[in-house]
Design an enzyme around this catalytic site. Structure first.
Site, short mmCIF file in Angstrom:
data_model
loop_
_atom_site.label_atom_id
_atom_site.label_comp_id
_atom_site.label_asym_id
_atom_site.label_seq_id
_atom_site.Cartn_x
_atom_site.Cartn_y
_atom_site.Cartn_z
N HIS A 1 0.78 -1.23 0.00
CA HIS A 1 0.00 0.00 0.00
C HIS A 1 0.83 1.30 0.00
O HIS A 1 0.55 2.21 -0.76
CB HIS A 1 -0.92 0.01 1.22
CG HIS A 1 -1.77 -1.21 1.31
ND1 HIS A 1 -2.53 -1.66 0.26
CD2 HIS A 1 -1.98 -2.09 2.31
CE1 HIS A 1 -3.19 -2.75 0.63
NE2 HIS A 1 -2.86 -3.03 1.86
N LYS B 1 -3.47 6.01 16.32
CA LYS B 1 -3.68 5.71 14.90
C LYS B 1 -3.19 6.91 14.09
O LYS B 1 -3.49 8.04 14.45
CB LYS B 1 -5.18 5.61 14.64
CG LYS B 1 -5.69 4.22 14.47
CD LYS B 1 -7.05 4.25 13.83
CE LYS B 1 -8.10 4.15 14.91
NZ LYS B 1 -9.43 3.99 14.51
#
Ligand code: NDP
Length: 489
Positions: A260, A363
């Site tokens: 990715h 995150k």
């Protein structure tokens, strides 16, 4: 059905798009199908697309028709229509919720499940012969099983116009990716192969390209004259979550960076394509990745680490090596960082730092463009003087521009301010976008075969150096910001 000589790749001039009649999901009882694919499909149908397809599930489990219907029922219920009524291309009208529901119900009730071993010679071909073509075959299977299933298929087994959807990881190294590409090229043309990268949805890709290429303020400074460095970060606050079987054989570098993050880097670094057509776009992505490599001094160009026991949001997390299913001798990293150089006129000398890890305290999913300082700051200014920084956040897509401005009170004193914007989101779930591309014959979001191999070419020397222990395995407590000894990003 068309047949092809065994060593002859299917011609690129083969007939282009034919409407998919059947979506065949192999691995229908698996995690990906239940948690991501079927909800993505249901949202797509509720939004007025994929209305005419027949859905067929297949797998090695001996499921009754009722078990399959139960799975469809549960997974379809997980994806209600999104609340924002945001028409993607302005041309389509969203159906009413009642219409959407009845379309979902009609596809669900007509759907069938077939038990088969896809690797056994002739079994998948026999199922395909019963289905109305063209068929989109989704390989939601363990990678080695997908590869075997493709190698036992013959070109004549596939209804004309059929499409193959391959999950990540695509191969386990460059040689195996190359082999898999050659197997696929004997079955269908390259633009009928969809190598899934669900990380970057269509809206995100277009948000990056629109931002870069539609703004005079950014485009002329998007190069090594004005940009010092670029960081691309995907930090997860999730730990292993019972996925040792897959993850312990992959690690952070293969799981996230090889697939990715290199794609994100390509979108940030590529030159402007002349159109947004898949061929132009994917040519430019391929070109910039071909110019990319990791410096051979791996002790300074790469880092790896593994989490130790800690807590994330009050959840206790054990040492990675104590997690169920982990084999410590595999020496799998859970945090990886590589610095990629791009050898071209635009980017020579600009480090692209790609980092991803699990079990971190926060995150974080963003690309940070760090601009160079100005050439001259008039004497007399005091206070903070930091270069401009543009931060592009992914999922939700956001934009933050950190600038120095005159602070409150003393106007000579510089202070930091951030301009923020939210970018448009997609109404579809990430796997809905993947399926939309497959069913409408648009491979724009899929990774092209040469690019899939090139991403392995970029990381393979790093994997070899790590395998040879040339780079130490650092440690960080779960729930922390990472390794103290690493330069903060
Ligand atoms: P699972 O192990 O949960 O599911 C695999 C499925 O394949 C099962 O239904 C299994 O049936 C079936 N299967 C295995 N062998 C055969 C065979 N010979 N013939 C027919 N069916 C078979 O895997 P996942 O769903 O997690 O992953 C599938 C793919 O998706 C992998 O490539 C993975 O890397 C990728 N992926 C997964 C993600 C996730 O979050 N799960 C995210 C991104 C990618 P049975 O159980 O009966 O053996």
């Amino acid at each position: 059905m068309t047949t092809h000589a065994i060593d002859e790749p299917v011609s690129e001039s083969a007939p282009k798009y034919r409407r998919i009649q059947t979506l065949l999901i192999l691995g229908a009882s698996g995690d990906l199908t239940g948690r991501l694919l079927l909800p993505g499909l249901a949202r797509l149908i509720r939004h007025g697309r994929a209305r005419d397809i027949t859905l067929v599930g297949a797998g090695s489990d001996d499921w009754s028709p009722d078990q399959w219907q139960d799975r469809l029922h549960t997974s379809f219920a997980d994806a209600p229509s999104s609340s924002s009524i945001n028409d993607h291309d302005g041309a389509r009208q969203r159906p009413s919720p009642a219409d959407g529901e009845s379309a979902v119900e009609s596809i669900r009730s007509a759907s069938t499940y077939h038990q088969l071993d896809v690797t056994a010679l002739g079994t998948l071909a026999a199922l395909l012969a019963q289905l109305e073509g063209p068929v989109a075959i989704y390989f939601a299977l363990p990678p080695a099983v997908s590869e075997k299933a493709c190698s036992v298929l013959k070109p004549g087994d596939l209804p004309e116009g059929s499409r193959l959807v391959m999950e990540k990881p695509f191969g386990t190294d460059r040689a195996s990716a190359h082999h898999l590409n050659s197997v696929l090229s004997r079955l269908v043309p390259e633009d009928h192969v969809h190598r899934v990268d669900h990380f970057l949805g269509k809206a995100t890709v277009l948000n990056i390209l629109g931002l870069r290429f539609a703004n005079r303020l950014l485009e002329p400074v998007w190069n090594n004259l004005h940009i010092e460095s670029v960081d691309i970060i995907f930090d997860e606050d999730l730990a292993l979550e019972n996925r040792a079987r897959y993850y312990d054989n992959a690690g952070a570098l293969k799981d996230m960076i090889q697939s990715h993050l290199l794609q994100v880097m390509a979108l940030i670094a590529m030159n402007a394509p002349s159109t947004l057509h898949e061929r132009d776009l994917r040519d430019h992505i391929g070109t910039v990745l071909r110019a990319s490599s990791v410096d051979q001094d791996f002790r300074s160009s790469t880092r790896r680490a593994r989490y130790t026991a800690g807590s994330i949001d009050g959840r206790q997390v054990p040492d990675y090596v104590a997690e169920a299913g982990v084999e410590p001798t595999r020496n799998t990293e859970t945090l990886a960082e590589i610095v990629v150089s791009i050898s071209n006129e635009r980017w020579a000398g600009v480090p692209f730092r790609l980092r991803s890890g699990k079990a971190l305290g926060k995150k974080r999913k963003e690309a940070v463009i760090n601009f160079k300082p100005v050439n001259h700051l008039p004497l007399g200014f005091t206070g903070q003087d930091a270069p401009t920084r543009l931060r592009i956040g992914f999922g939700p897509d956001t934009l933050k521009l950190d600038l120095d401005v005159n602070g409150p009170g003393d106007v000579f004193c510089l202070d930091r301010t951030t301009l923020e914007a939210e970018l448009n989101a997609s109404d579809l779930l990430p796997y809905g976008e993947v399926l939309d591309g497959v069913l409408t014959g648009d491979p724009t979001l899929s990774v092209r075969g040469d690019t899939a191999e090139d991403c392995w070419r970029i990381v393979e020397p790093v994997l070899a150096a790590w395998q040879a222990d040339e780079v130490p395995m650092d440690e960080y407590p779960a729930g922390s910001d990472g390794c103290d000894s690493w330069e903060p990003i």
